[in-house]
Design an enzyme around this catalytic site. Sequence first.
Site, PDB file in Angstrom:
ATOM      1  N   HIS A  49       0.809  -1.159  -0.154  1.00 46.60           N
ATOM      2  CA  HIS A  49      -0.069  -0.176  -0.039  1.00 46.60           C
ATOM      3  C   HIS A  49       0.836   1.177   0.004  1.00 46.60           C
ATOM      4  CE1 HIS A  49      -3.842  -1.923   1.612  1.00 46.60           C
ATOM      5  NE2 HIS A  49      -3.195  -2.813   0.909  1.00 46.60           N
ATOM      6  N   GLU A  51       0.886   3.730   1.572  1.00 44.86           N
ATOM      7  CA  GLU A  51       1.392   4.452   3.184  1.00 44.86           C
ATOM      8  C   GLU A  51       2.418   3.616   3.641  1.00 44.86           C
ATOM      9  OE1 GLU A  51      -3.240   5.083   3.090  1.00 44.86           O
ATOM     10  OE2 GLU A  51      -1.774   3.709   2.115  1.00 44.86           O
ATOM     11  N   CYS A  79      -6.440   2.470   5.362  1.00 47.01           N
ATOM     12  CA  CYS A  79      -7.276   1.215   5.990  1.00 47.01           C
ATOM     13  C   CYS A  79      -6.830   0.775   7.123  1.00 47.01           C
ATOM     14  CB  CYS A  79      -6.994   0.154   4.660  1.00 47.01           C
ATOM     15  SG  CYS A  79      -5.058  -0.540   4.786  1.00 47.01           S
ATOM     16  N   CYS A  82      -2.883   0.155   7.161  1.00 44.64           N
ATOM     17  CA  CYS A  82      -1.898   1.276   7.089  1.00 44.64           C
ATOM     18  C   CYS A  82      -2.164   2.250   8.264  1.00 44.64           C
ATOM     19  CB  CYS A  82      -2.297   2.119   5.635  1.00 44.64           C
ATOM     20  SG  CYS A  82      -1.779   1.214   4.261  1.00 44.64           S
TER      21      CYS A  82
END
Length: 167
Positions: A49, A51, A79, A82
């Site tokens: 992801h 992040e 999410c 993260c």
Amino acid sequence: MDFAQRTVDIARANVRDGGRPFATVIVRDGEIIAESPNRVAQTHDPTAHAEILAIREACAKLGTEHLVGTTVYALANPCPMCLGALYYTSPDEVVFVTGREEYEPYYVDDRKYFELSTFYGEYAKPWQERRLPMRHEPRPGGIAPYKEWRERNGGDRHVPGAPRSDR
């Protein structure tokens, strides 16, 4: 520089390149120290992801596991994975550009055990009640690494140098 707009631009470029619509920019003292789009589709790594990738880059560059003194700009409300990483690294602030309600008409990534609309409630359940099958399988020596940790750290069970709450 408009760092929030930079996240939008990175995410749009990622979509054009076949990636997913997410990006993160990490800033300290008005300078970008790390930035990344989401690279899950490109790498087949479900942890890639935006992040997470930006956090990895920033921490490596700064030589620390803490992001105190930074602002993290994310295209979307993070999410749970993260969000956990962000809590763990302790940035001064997280700024997100879009919320799930805003982007849901255009993008959904629900999985067998994971739907963003229900996940926070699922996450809060005791482990025995979660949809993801889990079991606790204790071992006699399972606690030994933790005991060794405390002994090696002079009896302190906390991670040295980690930002802690004032509570």
